[in-house]
Design a protein around this motif. Structure first.
Motif, PDB file in Angstrom:
ATOM      1  N   ARG A  77       2.596   5.184  11.154  1.00  0.00           N
ATOM      2  CA  ARG A  77       1.299   5.305  11.832  1.00  0.00           C
ATOM      3  C   ARG A  77       0.139   4.916  10.920  1.00  0.00           C
ATOM      4  NH1 ARG A  77       4.646   9.201  12.397  1.00  0.00           N
ATOM      5  NH2 ARG A  77       5.742   9.326  14.389  1.00  0.00           N
ATOM      6  N   THR A  78       0.459   4.208   9.844  1.00  0.00           N
ATOM      7  CA  THR A  78      -0.550   3.687   8.921  1.00  0.00           C
ATOM      8  C   THR A  78      -0.379   2.186   8.821  1.00  0.00           C
ATOM      9  OG1 THR A  78      -0.626   5.744   7.650  1.00  0.00           O
ATOM     10  CG2 THR A  78      -1.417   3.747   6.561  1.00  0.00           C
ATOM     11  N   LEU A  79      -1.424   1.449   9.138  1.00  0.00           N
ATOM     12  CA  LEU A  79      -1.358  -0.003   9.138  1.00  0.00           C
ATOM     13  C   LEU A  79      -1.722  -0.530   7.747  1.00  0.00           C
ATOM     14  CD1 LEU A  79      -0.924  -2.553  10.836  1.00  0.00           C
ATOM     15  CD2 LEU A  79      -3.356  -2.478  11.417  1.00  0.00           C
ATOM     16  N   VAL A  80      -0.834  -1.323   7.151  1.00  0.00           N
ATOM     17  CA  VAL A  80      -1.075  -1.922   5.836  1.00  0.00           C
ATOM     18  C   VAL A  80      -1.370  -3.403   6.036  1.00  0.00           C
ATOM     19  CG1 VAL A  80      -0.168  -2.334   3.532  1.00  0.00           C
ATOM     20  CG2 VAL A  80       0.470  -0.256   4.767  1.00  0.00           C
ATOM     21  N   LEU A  81      -2.484  -3.853   5.474  1.00  0.00           N
ATOM     22  CA  LEU A  81      -2.939  -5.231   5.620  1.00  0.00           C
ATOM     23  C   LEU A  81      -3.101  -5.885   4.258  1.00  0.00           C
ATOM     24  CD1 LEU A  81      -5.918  -4.519   8.080  1.00  0.00           C
ATOM     25  CD2 LEU A  81      -3.581  -5.119   8.748  1.00  0.00           C
ATOM     26  N   ILE A  82      -2.956  -7.189   4.204  1.00  0.00           N
ATOM     27  CA  ILE A  82      -3.379  -7.994   3.068  1.00  0.00           C
ATOM     28  C   ILE A  82      -4.429  -8.971   3.580  1.00  0.00           C
ATOM     29  CG2 ILE A  82      -2.721  -9.727   1.369  1.00  0.00           C
ATOM     30  CD1 ILE A  82      -0.107  -8.413   0.998  1.00  0.00           C
ATOM     31  N   ASP A  83      -5.661  -8.789   3.112  1.00  0.00           N
ATOM     32  CA  ASP A  83      -6.796  -9.591   3.581  1.00  0.00           C
ATOM     33  C   ASP A  83      -6.929  -9.549   5.099  1.00  0.00           C
ATOM     34  OD1 ASP A  83      -7.754 -10.427   1.085  1.00  0.00           O
ATOM     35  OD2 ASP A  83      -6.301 -12.039   0.978  1.00  0.00           O
ATOM     36  N   GLY A  84      -6.678  -8.380   5.673  1.00  0.00           N
ATOM     37  CA  GLY A  84      -6.828  -8.206   7.107  1.00  0.00           C
ATOM     38  C   GLY A  84      -5.639  -8.649   7.928  1.00  0.00           C
ATOM     39  N   MET A  85      -4.571  -9.140   7.288  1.00  0.00           N
ATOM     40  CA  MET A  85      -3.375  -9.593   8.006  1.00  0.00           C
ATOM     41  C   MET A  85      -2.250  -8.576   7.844  1.00  0.00           C
ATOM     42  SD  MET A  85      -3.596 -13.583   6.780  1.00  0.00           S
ATOM     43  CE  MET A  85      -4.025 -13.088   5.105  1.00  0.00           C
ATOM     44  N   ARG A  86      -1.537  -8.317   8.905  1.00  0.00           N
ATOM     45  CA  ARG A  86      -0.488  -7.306   8.894  1.00  0.00           C
ATOM     46  C   ARG A  86       0.603  -7.627   7.886  1.00  0.00           C
ATOM     47  NH1 ARG A  86       0.547  -4.021  13.705  1.00  0.00           N
ATOM     48  NH2 ARG A  86      -1.406  -3.877  14.881  1.00  0.00           N
ATOM     49  N   LEU A  87       1.036  -6.590   7.174  1.00  0.00           N
ATOM     50  CA  LEU A  87       2.119  -6.727   6.208  1.00  0.00           C
ATOM     51  C   LEU A  87       3.443  -6.503   6.933  1.00  0.00           C
ATOM     52  CD1 LEU A  87       2.457  -7.043   3.065  1.00  0.00           C
ATOM     53  CD2 LEU A  87       2.769  -4.562   3.032  1.00  0.00           C
ATOM     54  N   PRO A  88       4.345  -7.489   6.958  1.00  0.00           N
ATOM     55  CA  PRO A  88       5.628  -7.296   7.639  1.00  0.00           C
ATOM     56  C   PRO A  88       6.429  -6.175   6.981  1.00  0.00           C
ATOM     57  CG  PRO A  88       5.268  -9.612   7.140  1.00  0.00           C
ATOM     58  CD  PRO A  88       4.227  -8.837   6.403  1.00  0.00           C
ATOM     59  N   THR A  89       7.200  -5.485   7.787  1.00  0.00           N
ATOM     60  CA  THR A  89       8.002  -4.375   7.283  1.00  0.00           C
ATOM     61  C   THR A  89       9.414  -4.848   6.962  1.00  0.00           C
ATOM     62  OG1 THR A  89       8.527  -3.768   9.564  1.00  0.00           O
ATOM     63  CG2 THR A  89       6.674  -2.645   8.500  1.00  0.00           C
ATOM     64  N   GLY A  90      10.122  -4.017   6.191  1.00  0.00           N
ATOM     65  CA  GLY A  90      11.467  -4.366   5.761  1.00  0.00           C
ATOM     66  C   GLY A  90      12.519  -3.449   6.349  1.00  0.00           C
ATOM     67  N   PHE A  91      13.457  -3.005   5.501  1.00  0.00           N
ATOM     68  CA  PHE A  91      14.581  -2.183   5.931  1.00  0.00           C
ATOM     69  C   PHE A  91      14.066  -0.912   6.606  1.00  0.00           C
ATOM     70  CE2 PHE A  91      18.175   0.767   4.661  1.00  0.00           C
ATOM     71  CZ  PHE A  91      19.068   0.248   5.584  1.00  0.00           C
ATOM     72  N   GLN A  92      14.682  -0.583   7.737  1.00  0.00           N
ATOM     73  CA  GLN A  92      14.321   0.591   8.526  1.00  0.00           C
ATOM     74  C   GLN A  92      12.846   0.579   8.918  1.00  0.00           C
ATOM     75  OE1 GLN A  92      15.765   4.242   6.818  1.00  0.00           O
ATOM     76  NE2 GLN A  92      17.890   3.569   6.888  1.00  0.00           N
ATOM     77  N   ASP A  93      12.288  -0.642   9.042  1.00  0.00           N
ATOM     78  CA  ASP A  93      10.915  -0.831   9.513  1.00  0.00           C
ATOM     79  C   ASP A  93       9.887  -0.200   8.580  1.00  0.00           C
ATOM     80  OD1 ASP A  93       9.478  -2.175  11.499  1.00  0.00           O
ATOM     81  OD2 ASP A  93       8.900  -0.287  12.418  1.00  0.00           O
ATOM     82  N   LYS A  94      10.154  -0.224   7.273  1.00  0.00           N
ATOM     83  CA  LYS A  94       9.243   0.348   6.282  1.00  0.00           C
ATOM     84  C   LYS A  94       8.613  -0.758   5.445  1.00  0.00           C
ATOM     85  CE  LYS A  94      10.517   4.604   7.285  1.00  0.00           C
ATOM     86  NZ  LYS A  94       9.603   5.553   7.961  1.00  0.00           N
ATOM     87  N   ALA A  95       7.374  -0.532   5.011  1.00  0.00           N
ATOM     88  CA  ALA A  95       6.685  -1.422   4.082  1.00  0.00           C
ATOM     89  C   ALA A  95       6.666  -0.751   2.715  1.00  0.00           C
ATOM     90  CB  ALA A  95       5.269  -1.712   4.562  1.00  0.00           C
TER      91      ALA A  95
END
Length: 646
Positions: free
Chosen positions: A99-117
Motif C-alpha cells: 500500500r506504499t507506492l515507490v517511484l523513480i522520478d515519478g515512474m512506478r518501480l516494478p515489483t519482483g518476487f511475491q510482488d515486492k519491491a
C-alpha cells in the motif's frame, strides 16, 4: 487490542507541539522548500496539507548509506519488512509495502518476487533527493498509494561542469560483512545540451554468526548500477529529456530446505527508460508529456549440497529448484498545469499504464486508464485548499473514483494548521490472485482468485510551528480500510517436520491504523543542530480485534549534528529506535535501539575524508524487522572513505 499507550501519548504530543515551547531570537526555516511529489508541480511545503519529508543527497552522504533501504531505516513513518529472499520492503504508516507506492522520478518501480519491491537493490549513487509523502495520494497516483508515496529523484544536469568520485570500505566488528563501494559521475551543459552520467559498484561479503542453522545470516551481495540523463533546450520554453537507470544485483548464500543445505543464488536486473517533453505555453501554463518503460527480471536457484545432507526422503534429492519473475511496465502520461483567475492552480492529466508479469510460469496482464484533476485554491492570503479527484478504469476490477481534499491555514506568523481527507483503493496483485508461494521455509501461501479490491478512508490533522530556531511538526491520522488483502492462517501442512503454517490470501472486512507523528528541529547555535522524529502507531483487525503485523508501536530517530565551514568538519550522532511489533502468528519481536555516528573532514576544496560506525554498541536485531544486511543484522559496522569533487 492494546490501546493504553495511544491517548496519553496523543496528549504528550499535542503539548510538545504547542506554541508555549517556541522561543524567540533563534531561527531556521524549512517550509519554503519546493517539492513535486505531493502535487505533481513545484509547490512550497507550507502550501501542502500533508506530512512530507525530503532527504537530500548531503544527508544521505552523512549516513554512510549505500542503498535506499539503509536510508529509509532513518525516515519518519517508514516501516521496513523482511520478505522471502531476504528482500527489504518499505511501507508507510503501518500499511505495508503493498500500500506504499515507490517511484523513480515519478515512474512506478516494478515489483519482483511475491510482488515486492526490494529497497536494498536501489543504490544511492544516482539519488539527488528522496521525497516521502505520508498519507494517501491516490487522487494523483491511483492504486497502491493508500499509505503514501516514496519518490526517488535522480540527479539532473548541473549548470556548471562537475565530476565526482567516491570510495568506501567497511567491515563488521568480527571481520565479516566486509564491503567496498565505488561511485562516480559527471554532469554539466554544453550549449543547449545537458547531461549527467553516474555509475557505482558495491561488493559486500557474507556473514554467518550461527554456523549450525544451515543458513548464512547475510549473503554475498554485489550491485552494479548506473544512470544517465540528457536534456535539450529548444530555447522557446520547450525542453526534451531522455534518461535511463539500471541496477544489476547478485547475491549468494546458503539456505535450508527439505532437511538439506542448499547453495542459494539470486540475480536481478532493473531497468527504467523514459523520454519526456515539457513546454511552457504561457506564464504559469505548462504542458508535460512522458513515455516510460520499466523492466525487472528476478531469479533464484537453490542447489542441494550433497555433503551436508541429513537422512531425508528420496523425493527431496532432486535437481536445482528455480524461481523466476519477469515484469514489464509501460506508462504514457500527459498533464497540464496552469493558473485560472489568479487564485486557482489547476493540474489536469491522463495516464495509461500496462503491466505484463510472469512469475513461476503464471502469466498476467493488466491495463489501467487514469484521469485526474487537481485545484490548488488560494481562498485568502492565509487560507489555501487542494481539491483533487481521480478516475481509474482497471481492466480486472472496473472503475473507481479517488477524491482528496486538504486545507492549510497560516493562523499566525509562527503557526500553520492543516487537515485532509482522502479515499483510495488498491487492486489485488497477480501474486495474491494466482501465484502464491507453494513452499518456503516459513509458510505455504495459497492465492485467491476471488479477492476484491481494497478501499480506504483517511483523516489527518496537523500543525506546523516555526519560531526562531525552533521547528515543530505534528500530525495525527487514522486509516480505515475495507476488504484489506492479507494473509490468514488456515492450518498446518503435516508433510514436513516441523509442520509448516498454511496461509491464504483473504479480504478482511474492516481494519484500522492510526498514529501520531512529531518532528522537531532546533538550532542550538555554534554549529550544533538537534532533530527528533517520533512516530506512534496502532493497528487493528476489526473483525477479530487482533493487532496487525509489522506495526511497531513506536519509532524514533534522534539526531545531533555539527558542522563548521571554518574548519571543514561535520559530524553527527543518531539514535534509531524501533518498537515492538508482531511479525507472524503470536510472535512479537521486542524493541531495540541502534547508535550510529559519522564524521567527515575536508582536506582541500575538492577532497573530503569520512568515517563512521553503525550500531556502535553492537546490538543485534531480529530478521523480522526488515533490517536485512543493515547494522542491526551484521552487528557493529565500521567504515571509512574519501570523496573527490573534480
Amino acid at each position: 487490542m492494546k490501546r493504553r499507550f495511544f491517548y496519553p501519548m496523543l496528549f504528550i504530543a499535542v503539548i510538545t507541539a504547542s506554541p508555549l515551547h517556541a522561543q524567540d531570537g533563534i531561527g531556521t526555516a524549512v517550509l519554503d522548500e519546493l517539492v513535486v511529489t505531493a502535487t505533481l508541480s513545484e509547490t512550497p511545503l507550507d502550501r501542502i496539507p500533508a506530512a512530507v519529508e525530503v532527504i537530500g543527497k548531503e544527508e544521505i552522504a552523512e549516513m554512510g548509506a549505500s542503498t535506499l533501504q539503509q536510508v529509509l531505516t532513518e525516515a519518519q513513518g517508514v516501516v521496513l519488512e523482511v520478505a522471502s529472499g531476504r528482500m527489504s520492503t518499505a511501507g508507510l504508516r503501518g500499511l505495508g509495502s503493498s500500500r506504499t507506492l515507490v517511484l523513480i522520478d515519478g515512474m512506478r518501480l516494478p515489483t519482483g518476487f511475491q510482488d515486492k519491491a526490494d529497497m536494498g537493490e536501489i543504490p544511492v549513487s544516482f539519488i539527488e533527493r528522496i521525497e516521502i509523502v505520508r498519507g494517501p495520494v491516490s487522487a494523483l497516483y491511483g492504486s497502491e498509494a493508500i499509505g503514501g508515496v516514496i519518490n526517488v529523484i535522480t540527479r539532473k544536469p548541473s549548470d556548471k561542469p562537475l565530476a565526482w568520485f567516491g570510495a568506501q570500505y567497511g567491515e563488521s566488528r568480527n571481520g565479516e560483512a566486509a564491503g567496498t563501494l565505488f561511485d562516480g559521475g559527471v554532469s554539466g551543459r554544453e550549449g543547449r545540451l545537458g547531461y549527467v552520467l553516474t555509475g557505482s559498484f558495491s561488493d559486500k561479503e557474507r556473514f554467518d554468526f550461527d554456523q549450525e542453522d544451515w543458513k548464512t545470516d547475510g549473503d554475498d551481495k554485489k550491485i552494479g548500477a548506473g544512470a544517465a540523463m540528457f536534456t535539450w533546450d529548444f530555447g522557446d520554453g520547450t525542453d526534451l529529456a531522455a534518461g535511463v537507470t539500471y541496477a544489476d544485483v547478485d547475491r549468494y548464500g546458503v539456505r535450508p530446505k527439505r532437511q538439506t543445505e542448499h547453495d542459494w543464488r539470486n540475480r536481478s536486473g532493473r531497468f527504467t527508460g523514459m523520454v519526456s517533453l515539457r513546454t511552457v505555453l504561457a506564464p504559469e501554463s505548462v504542458l508535460f508529456f512522458r513515455a516510460s518503460r520499466s523492466e525487472y527480471d528476478w531469479g533464484v536457484t537453490l542447489t542441494p549440497l550433497e555433503n551436508t545432507m541429513l537422512p531425508t526422503p528420496a523425493h527431496a534429492l532432486l535437481e536445482s529448484e528455480i524461481h523466476d519473475v519477469d515484469q514489464v511496465t509501460d506508462q504514457y502520461e500527459a498533464r497540464w498545469t496552469g493558473k485560472l483567475l489568479n487564485s486557482h492552480k489547476l493540474t489536469a492529466g491522463i495516464e495509461y499504464r500496462t503491466e505484463e508479469r510472469q512469475e513461476d510460469g503464471v502469466s498476467s496482464e493488466i491495463d489501467n486508464l487514469g484521469l485526474f484533476l487537481q485545484d490548488e485554491v488560494s481562498v485568502t492570503g492565509r487560507l489555501r485548499a487542494i481539491l483533487g479527484l481521480r478516475f481509474d478504469d482497471h481492466s480486472g476490477f472496473g472503475s473507481v473514483y479517488s477524491p482528496r481534499i486538504g486545507v492549510t491555514c497560516q493562523l499566525t506568523d509562527y503557526l500553520r494548521l492543516r487537515g485532509a481527507y482522502a479515499e483510495g483503493f488498491r487492486a489485488p496483485s497477480a501474486f495474491e490472485l494466482y501465484s502464491g508461494s507453494p513452499y518456503t521455509v516459513q509458510r505455504i501461501l495459497v492465492p485467491n482468485p476471488d479477492l476484491d479490491p481494497e478501499t480506504s478512508r483517511t483523516w489527518e490533522v496537523g500543525a506546523d510551528i516555526e519560531h526562531g530556531a525552533l521547528r515543530v511538526n505534528l500530525t495525527a491520522f487514522r486509516n480505515d480500510i475495507d476488504d484489506m488483502i492479507a494473509e490468514v492462517f488456515t492450518g498446518r501442512y503435516e508433510g514436513t517436520r516441523p509442520a509448516i503454517p498454511v496461509n491464504e490470501m483473504r479480504n478482511i472486512a474492516e481494519t484500522m491504523t492510526r498514529g501520531i507523528e512529531v518532528s522537531l528541529g532546533l538550532d542550538l547555535g555554534c554549529g550544533f543542530f538537534l532533530s527528533d522524529e517520533l512516530s506512534l502507531l496502532d493497528g487493528e483487525n476489526r473483525d477479530t480485534g487482533e493487532e496487525l503485523l509489522y506495526i511497531p508501536d513506536v519509532s524514533n530517530v534522534l539526531k545531533l549534528s555539527y558542522g563548521s565551514h571554518d574548519i571543514g568538519f561535520s559530524g553527527n550522532v543518531r539514535l534509531v529506535t524501533t518498537g515492538s511489533q508482531y511479525t507472524g502468528g503470536e510472535e512479537k519481536n521486542g524493541s531495540y535501539s541502534l547508535v550510529n555516528v559519522f564524521a567527515s573532514q575536508s582536506l582541500t576544496t575538492g577532497a573530503r575524508l569520512f568515517a563512521g560506525v553503525d550500531n556502535l554498541f553492537d546490538r543485534m536485531a531480529g530478521e523480522g524487522y526488515g533490517n536485512v544486511y543493515g547494522p542491526g543484522s551484521s552487528g557493529m559496522f565500521v567504515y571509512g572513505g574519501v570523496r573527490l569533487n573534480l
